[in-house]
Design a protein around this motif. Structure first.
Motif, short mmCIF file in Angstrom:
data_model
loop_
_atom_site.label_atom_id
_atom_site.label_comp_id
_atom_site.label_asym_id
_atom_site.label_seq_id
_atom_site.Cartn_x
_atom_site.Cartn_y
_atom_site.Cartn_z
N UNK A 70 0.84 -1.20 0.00
CA UNK A 70 0.00 0.00 0.00
C UNK A 70 0.88 1.24 0.00
N UNK A 71 0.31 2.39 0.34
CA UNK A 71 1.09 3.63 0.31
C UNK A 71 2.16 3.61 1.39
N UNK A 72 3.37 4.02 1.01
CA UNK A 72 4.49 3.99 1.94
C UNK A 72 4.43 5.06 3.02
N UNK A 73 3.69 6.12 2.76
CA UNK A 73 3.61 7.15 3.81
C UNK A 73 2.81 6.65 5.00
N UNK A 74 2.10 5.51 4.83
CA UNK A 74 1.36 4.93 5.96
C UNK A 74 2.28 4.15 6.88
N UNK A 75 3.49 3.86 6.43
CA UNK A 75 4.43 3.08 7.24
C UNK A 75 5.09 3.98 8.27
N UNK A 76 5.28 3.43 9.47
CA UNK A 76 6.02 4.17 10.49
C UNK A 76 7.52 4.01 10.23
N UNK A 77 8.29 4.81 10.98
CA UNK A 77 9.74 4.76 10.80
C UNK A 77 10.26 3.37 11.15
#
Lengths: 171, 77
Positions: A70-77
């Motif tokens: 899915x969208x990578x901006x949804x991933x945390x650090x």
């Protein structure tokens, strides 16, 4: 063609490797051995190795891989770091980090040099005979006097260091 | 991590930069070694030889060697 001739001469059994023996039981398809597959390497000149570091993902890691689709901006650090660690073993910084190996090497070298020195001392004391008589002080001074009389190396060498008027070495 | 992006690293011309550095360095080091040898060893040696032979008297040297007794075919007496 020649290889098959050899087979019939020597007999199949003796030439078969363990792989071929196993193949006979699996309808002729051999399981690929680990050493034949592409491997992961930590090398400075190979930035993207052929396979990911982690081969068998846990359930948690598989879920993360799904989330990655899915969208990578949804991933945390932390998730991004985890994805990195799945793909790679060491970062470039970790890979290039120096070790303290040089201290071990230097220590080993000096130790063996010292040991060799001890062996040489033992040899001089217990093994070797006396030096030739031409090394005695009288002989060496007579030898040096003869070299000066012959004017050996008068420009920059031994005769240049001798003061003939005062009969002594130049200061 | 997404707050401050790292500056983009140098992507191109890496070998060219390394080569330029090392070519220049190799030239300077080798020329420097040659110059150092010339002025520290070769020139002083030439000067030493020139000074020695400027005031050299071979006959006086011969008489000295003869008197010392090192010449087999020219004994001291």
């Amino acid at each position: 063609m020649l290889a098959s001739r050899v087979f019939s001469l020597v007999g199949r059994r003796s030439i078969s490797t363990s792989l071929c023996l196993r193949a006979h039981g699996h309808a002729g398809v051999v399981k690929a051995e680990d050493y034949t597959l592409p491997v992961y390497v930590d090398r400075r000149d190979v930035p993207l190795p052929e396979v990911a570091f982690v081969r068998d993902l846990s359930a948690q890691q598989r879920a993360l891989k799904e989330k990655e689709k899915a969208s990578w901006s949804a991933l945390s650090v932390d998730e991004k770091v985890e994805l990195y660690r799945i793909k790679f073993n060491e970062t470039y910084a970790e890979m290039n980090k120096g070790t303290n190996e040089w201290k071990t090497i230097l220590g080993g070298v000096l130790f063996f040099l010292g040991l060799t020195g001890l062996i040489l001392i033992w040899q001089k004391h217990f093994m070797y005979g006396p030096v030739p008589h031409t090394f005695s002080d009288e002989w060496v001074s007579a030898q040096t006097k003869r070299m000066l009389d012959m004017r050996v190396n008068p420009v920059q060498g031994i005769t240049a260091q001798w003061d003939f008027d005062k009969n002594e070495w130049k200061k | 991590m997404s707050a401050a992006l790292l500056p983009k690293p140098q992507m191109r011309g890496l070998l060219a930069r390394r080569m330029k550095f090392h070519l220049l360095g190799a030239f300077v080091v080798s020329m420097g070694c040659a110059a150092l040898y010339k002025f520290a060893v070769a020139e002083p040696r030439k000067q030493a030889y020139a000074d020695f032979y400027r005031s050299y008297d071979p006959m006086k040297d011969f008489e000295a060697m003869k008197a010392a007794g090192v010449l087999e075919s020219a004994p001291p007496k």
